[in-house]
Scaffold this motif. Structure first.
Motif, PDB file in Angstrom:
ATOM      1  N   GLY A 102       0.839  -1.205   0.000  1.00 34.41           N
ATOM      2  CA  GLY A 102       0.000   0.000   0.000  1.00 34.41           C
ATOM      3  C   GLY A 102       0.860   1.235   0.000  1.00 34.41           C
ATOM      4  O   GLY A 102       0.453   2.283   0.496  1.00 34.41           O
ATOM      5  N   LYS A 120      -3.470   9.565   8.472  1.00 32.20           N
ATOM      6  CA  LYS A 120      -4.213   8.767   9.450  1.00 32.20           C
ATOM      7  C   LYS A 120      -4.564   9.577  10.692  1.00 32.20           C
ATOM      8  O   LYS A 120      -5.698   9.591  11.142  1.00 32.20           O
ATOM      9  CB  LYS A 120      -3.369   7.563   9.873  1.00 32.20           C
ATOM     10  CG  LYS A 120      -3.901   6.272   9.363  1.00 32.20           C
ATOM     11  CD  LYS A 120      -3.114   5.096   9.896  1.00 32.20           C
ATOM     12  CE  LYS A 120      -3.651   3.847   9.205  1.00 32.20           C
ATOM     13  NZ  LYS A 120      -2.804   2.695   9.380  1.00 32.20           N
ATOM     14  N   ILE A 150      -7.266  12.186  10.104  1.00 32.07           N
ATOM     15  CA  ILE A 150      -8.629  11.624  10.108  1.00 32.07           C
ATOM     16  C   ILE A 150      -9.056  11.314  11.547  1.00 32.07           C
ATOM     17  O   ILE A 150     -10.156  11.667  11.976  1.00 32.07           O
ATOM     18  CB  ILE A 150      -8.681  10.340   9.244  1.00 32.07           C
ATOM     19  CG1 ILE A 150      -8.240  10.635   7.807  1.00 32.07           C
ATOM     20  CG2 ILE A 150     -10.076   9.726   9.271  1.00 32.07           C
ATOM     21  CD1 ILE A 150      -7.912   9.397   6.980  1.00 32.07           C
ATOM     22  N   ALA A 175       2.754  11.084   2.124  1.00 32.10           N
ATOM     23  CA  ALA A 175       3.156   9.677   1.982  1.00 32.10           C
ATOM     24  C   ALA A 175       3.138   9.187   0.534  1.00 32.10           C
ATOM     25  O   ALA A 175       4.115   8.617   0.055  1.00 32.10           O
ATOM     26  CB  ALA A 175       2.233   8.797   2.832  1.00 32.10           C
ATOM     27  N   ARG A 203       5.718   9.999   8.314  1.00 37.31           N
ATOM     28  CA  ARG A 203       4.494  10.270   9.056  1.00 37.31           C
ATOM     29  C   ARG A 203       4.143  11.760   9.007  1.00 37.31           C
ATOM     30  O   ARG A 203       4.224  12.480   9.997  1.00 37.31           O
ATOM     31  CB  ARG A 203       4.584   9.762  10.513  1.00 37.31           C
ATOM     32  CG  ARG A 203       5.029   8.334  10.672  1.00 37.31           C
ATOM     33  CD  ARG A 203       4.288   7.363   9.770  1.00 37.31           C
ATOM     34  NE  ARG A 203       2.848   7.364   9.953  1.00 37.31           N
ATOM     35  CZ  ARG A 203       1.980   7.410   8.932  1.00 37.31           C
ATOM     36  NH1 ARG A 203       2.391   7.461   7.669  1.00 37.31           N
ATOM     37  NH2 ARG A 203       0.706   7.419   9.177  1.00 37.31           N
TER      38      ARG A 203
END
Ligand code: PLP
Length: 392
Positions: A42, A104, A107, A241, A250
């Motif tokens: 991914g 991430k 969100i 990313a 990150r």
């Protein structure tokens, strides 16, 4: 012997990641000496461009190693506000941008500060697998808006509107999408904005992390740029990313209404504090630098995406909605196969092929393959897939 501590209800409710299960198994088999072909990645298969690495190295040698403001490096917030205003057509000031540990956390933070227990999150399906888990962590319930390969994975606005209740709080969209690779067109976004305008309590989160990874001829439109009337209810999630091959750094961001951003920043200040200070200087170089490196990588995915599409289309029984963005394909398996997890487990055991079961994304008829691998790996993976299909 002491019994293990009891876990919280929250922890017990969390679903273990199916994708991690497959990749852990693939690694274990590889360690045993098995020949494994993985199309399950991914993430980009490129290294971060040198000028970004150099900027972070320089920041380290200048001693940028201390705590910084929880909301992010002011220079980076300002540069991202400019980027959103100029590139995405979303007039944004620096107070409306929060720098997070990846898309991430952007969100997660948003869900935590706008959702209350019992609220409903409207989620078009197939979806990226972390959204429902993060909604659950905020005490919210996910309401799926189904779509399938047979309808081109298009978001059906009537189906969406029919599911809106007084509890509906947040709609999630993701274009270009993971896992389908679908790209929402301007007309669709405009129609969606009209629907959202009719429901004044509804917020929208637009996850645009794959914005630069587009097939030739496709254009990325930011949802928050589409209608001035609902702009204050739209939140944009993005990050470094995928476009800049910076998964391990990150670095992501959340942009939108300043009051919500302030609350998300307060949450971050009590949980993780600032994102790694010198990594943010790398991101600043990325955002200020030329987009050539991003375009070059996007071109390379385009070649490999086309190659994967052609290969899949030549396999009898496979239905594929050709992806227009990101670096995945999400083909539907022949009708006789009804359990994608079972298919993927057996593909790994029998053929050494690692692909991700569609059930992880809400569609048990599909599997997800990545094209962020070499042409040879794609060819090899498709041969194994074909062999596997003949066994079912
Ligand atoms: N959103 C989508 C759709 C993704 O696919 C991913 C990562 O796979 C993310 C968000 C999170 O990205 P990050 O690595 O910046 O946390």
């Amino acid at each position: 012997m002491l019994s293990p501590p009891e876990l919280s209800h929250r922890a017990i409710a969390l679903k273990p990641s199916l994708t991690l299960e497959i990749s852990a198994k693939a690694k274990a088999l590889q360690a045993e000496g098995r020949d494994i072909c993985s199309l399950s990645a991914g993430e980009p298969d490129f290294n971060t461009p040198d000028f970004i690495v150099e900027a972070a190295r320089e920041a380290l040698s200048q001693g940028i190693t201390r705590y910084g403001p929880a909301a992010g490096d002011p220079e980076l917030r300002a540069a991202l506000a400019d980027k959103l205003s100029q590139e995405n057509g979303i007039a944004t000031n620096p107070e409306q941008v929060l720098i997070c540990n990846g898309g991430k956390q952007a969100i997660y933070n948003l869900f935590q500060v706008v959702l209350n227990p019992g609220d409903e999150v409207l989620l078009p399906s197939p979806y990226w697998l972390s959204y429902p888990e993060m909604a659950a962590l905020a005490g919210a319930t996910t309401v799926l808006i189904p779509s399938s390969a047979s309808d081109g994975f298009r978001l059906d606005l009537d189906a969406l509107e029919a599911r809106i209740t007084p509890k509906s709080r947040l709609l999630v969209i993701n274009s270009p999408g993971n896992p389908t690779g679908c790209v929402m067109q301007r007309q669709e976004l405009e129609a969606l904005a009209e629907l959202v305008a009719r429901h004044p309590n509804l917020l929208v989160m637009s996850d645009e992390i794959y914005e630069y990874l587009l097939a030739e001829g496709e254009q990325h439109i930011s949802f928050a740029s589409v209608s001035e009337g609902i702009k204050d209810r739209c939140f944009t999630v993005n990050g470094f990313a995928k476009g800049w091959a910076m998964t391990g750094w990150r670095l992501g961001y959340l942009a939108g209404n300043a009051t919500v951003i302030k609350a998300a920043s307060a949450l971050q200040s009590q949980s993780t504090s600032n994102v790694c200070s010198f990594a943010q200087k790398g991101a600043l170089a990325a955002i200020r630098g030329s987009r050539d490196c991003v375009t070059d990588m996007a071109c390379s995915y385009n070649l490999r995406r086309n190659f994967l599409i052609e290969g899949l289309q030549s396999i009898p029984g496979i239905t594929l909605i050709p992806p227009k963005g990101a670096f995945y394909a999400f083909p539907q398996l022949p009708e006789r196969i009804t359990d994608s997890m079972d298919f993927c487990r057996r593909a790994l055991e029998d053929e050494g092929l690692a692909v991700v079961p569609g059930v992880a994304f809400g569609d048990d008829h599909c599997i997800r393959l990545s094209c962020a691998v070499s042409h040879e790996t794609i060819t090899n993976g498709l041969e194994r897939l074909q062999r596997m299909l003949s066994k079912f």
